[in-house]
Design an enzyme around this catalytic site. Structure first.
Site, short mmCIF file in Angstrom:
data_model
loop_
_atom_site.label_atom_id
_atom_site.label_comp_id
_atom_site.label_asym_id
_atom_site.label_seq_id
_atom_site.Cartn_x
_atom_site.Cartn_y
_atom_site.Cartn_z
N THR A 188 -18.57 65.37 28.94
CA THR A 188 -17.91 64.60 29.73
C THR A 188 -16.53 64.72 29.78
O THR A 188 -15.98 65.11 28.92
CB THR A 188 -18.66 63.18 29.18
OG1 THR A 188 -19.90 63.00 29.51
CG2 THR A 188 -17.92 62.07 30.20
N GLY A 218 -26.06 56.74 32.32
CA GLY A 218 -25.61 56.37 30.92
C GLY A 218 -24.51 55.43 31.13
O GLY A 218 -24.34 54.60 31.74
N GLY A 242 -24.86 58.08 25.88
CA GLY A 242 -24.73 56.92 26.55
C GLY A 242 -25.54 55.75 26.17
O GLY A 242 -24.74 54.65 26.18
N1 ASP Z 1 -22.07 59.68 27.92
C1 ASP Z 1 -22.51 60.50 28.78
C2 ASP Z 1 -23.76 59.95 28.99
O1 ASP Z 1 -24.78 59.44 28.49
C3 ASP Z 1 -22.57 61.97 28.24
C4 ASP Z 1 -21.58 62.42 27.63
O2 ASP Z 1 -20.58 61.69 26.99
O3 ASP Z 1 -21.48 63.72 28.16
O4 ASP Z 1 -24.24 60.00 30.09
#
Ligand code: ASP
Length: 321
Positions: A188, A218, A242
């Site tokens: 992300t 998420g 997430g």
């Molecule tokens: N936090 C993001 C999610 O759970 C994933 C990520 O940080 O890449 O959608």
């Protein structure tokens, strides 16, 4: 607690500053080739320059994080915009959010498939609608009405992410188990900026997690979980598993600990990532800036792509160093 260091840090006021991440759970150090290093390092460094130009010339924190995140969304190396991970059905469903610390306004979009820059859509939700969050087709319609650039869903597709999905599907088939991620390379992107007027803004953009099903959303588009900003305290953008970041209200928890416990941004962030989440196997990390431009960037994964810039300091890092 290293009180003297914390106090020194609190007192160093930066004129402006920006901190960015390109996701927790990097390519393992042992598998990092010079070519890949150059790609990731180069993209993060260019992202810092984009924010620097805006902040040093008196631009707003909000403009800085939008331009920086748009650049990272266009980069195929990160799990946001182009280069986003695939859902179980083989689609790219994108989430993004933003918060303006000067007025506590916020905007978010979830599960969108054809908005070229989801972060800009989140900003439009914040500035041009009475709402905080829009999802799916409605968010897409709104972004079109707002004149935002649209993209064919194929724009977001990269071979690397497609192959990751195939690997997981294969594993599911052979074991009969259900997997969300096998390698915990989250990817992300996020940015937090402090401008010359003392305003903090934070934003996060993601494709979510590989093999996500049923329109799963998420933490990234959830204010207080993946993103938070308050001029009096800090700005925060998270990355990681997430579901944990939602349940532990991670981004807001950093601000709450600073507010109620009088912790520094470093102490609050470090406790949440390396104690609270670690104890429950919630993997990931976060970036944060306090109102003086001091940063924190803890992670409990092998690495986290990250960078920081202010008038007197600049770096890009990937691993624990
Ligand atoms: N936090 C993001 C999610 O759970 C994933 C990520 O940080 O890449 O959608």
């Amino acid at each position: 607690m290293a009180k003297s260091t914390s106090e020194e840090k609190v007192h160093s006021q930066k004129e402006w500053a920006m901190v960015i991440h390109g996701g927790a759970g990097t390519i393992l150090e042992s598998e990092m080739t010079p070519e890949k290093f150059k790609q990731f390092h180069g993209a993060l460094d260019s992202a810092l320059t984009i924010g620097q130009k805006i902040l040093a010339s008196n631009g707003s924190a909000l403009d800085a994080i939008e331009a920086t995140i748009k650049f990272l969304e266009d980069s195929p190396y990160f799990n946001a915009g182009r280069g986003a991970v695939f859902t179980h059905e083989g689609k790219n469903e994108l989430d993004a959010s933003v918060m303006d610390g000067s007025n506590k306004e916020a905007g978010a979009v979830g599960g969108v498939t054809n908005i070229k820059h989801p972060i800009s859509a989140a900003i439009k939700v914040m500035t041009n609608s009475p709402h905080v969050m829009m999802v799916g087709r409605g968010a897409e319609q709104f972004s079109k009405q707002q004149g935002l650039e649209q993209a064919d869903p194929s724009w977001f597709k990269t071979d690397r992410r497609w192959e990751s999905l195939q690997k997981i599907l294969q594993k599911e088939k052979s074991t009969g188990a259900v997997y969300e991620e096998v390698d915990s390379k989250f990817g992300t992107v996020g940015a937090v900026a402090l401008d010359k007027n003392g305003n903090l803004a934070a934003g996060t953009s993601t494709g979510g997690m590989t093999n996500k099903k049923f329109n799963r959303i998420g933490d990234s588009p959830i204010i207080g979980a993946g993103t938070y900003a308050d001029n009096q305290l800090c700005g925060v953008s998270c990355t990681g598993h997430g579901e944990f970041f939602i349940r532990y209200a991670v981004a807001h928890d950093v601000a709450a600990r600073m507010d109620y416990l009088n912790e520094t941004v470093e102490e609050a962030s470090d406790f949440i990532i390396n104690t609270k989440l670690k104890e429950v196997d919630g993997s990931g990390g976060l970036i944060a800036l306090d109102k003086n431009g001091n940063y924190a960037m803890p992670f409990n994964t092998a690495g986290m792509y990250r960078g920081y810039i202010s008038p007197d300091e600049r770096f890009v890092k990937m691993y624990k160093e």
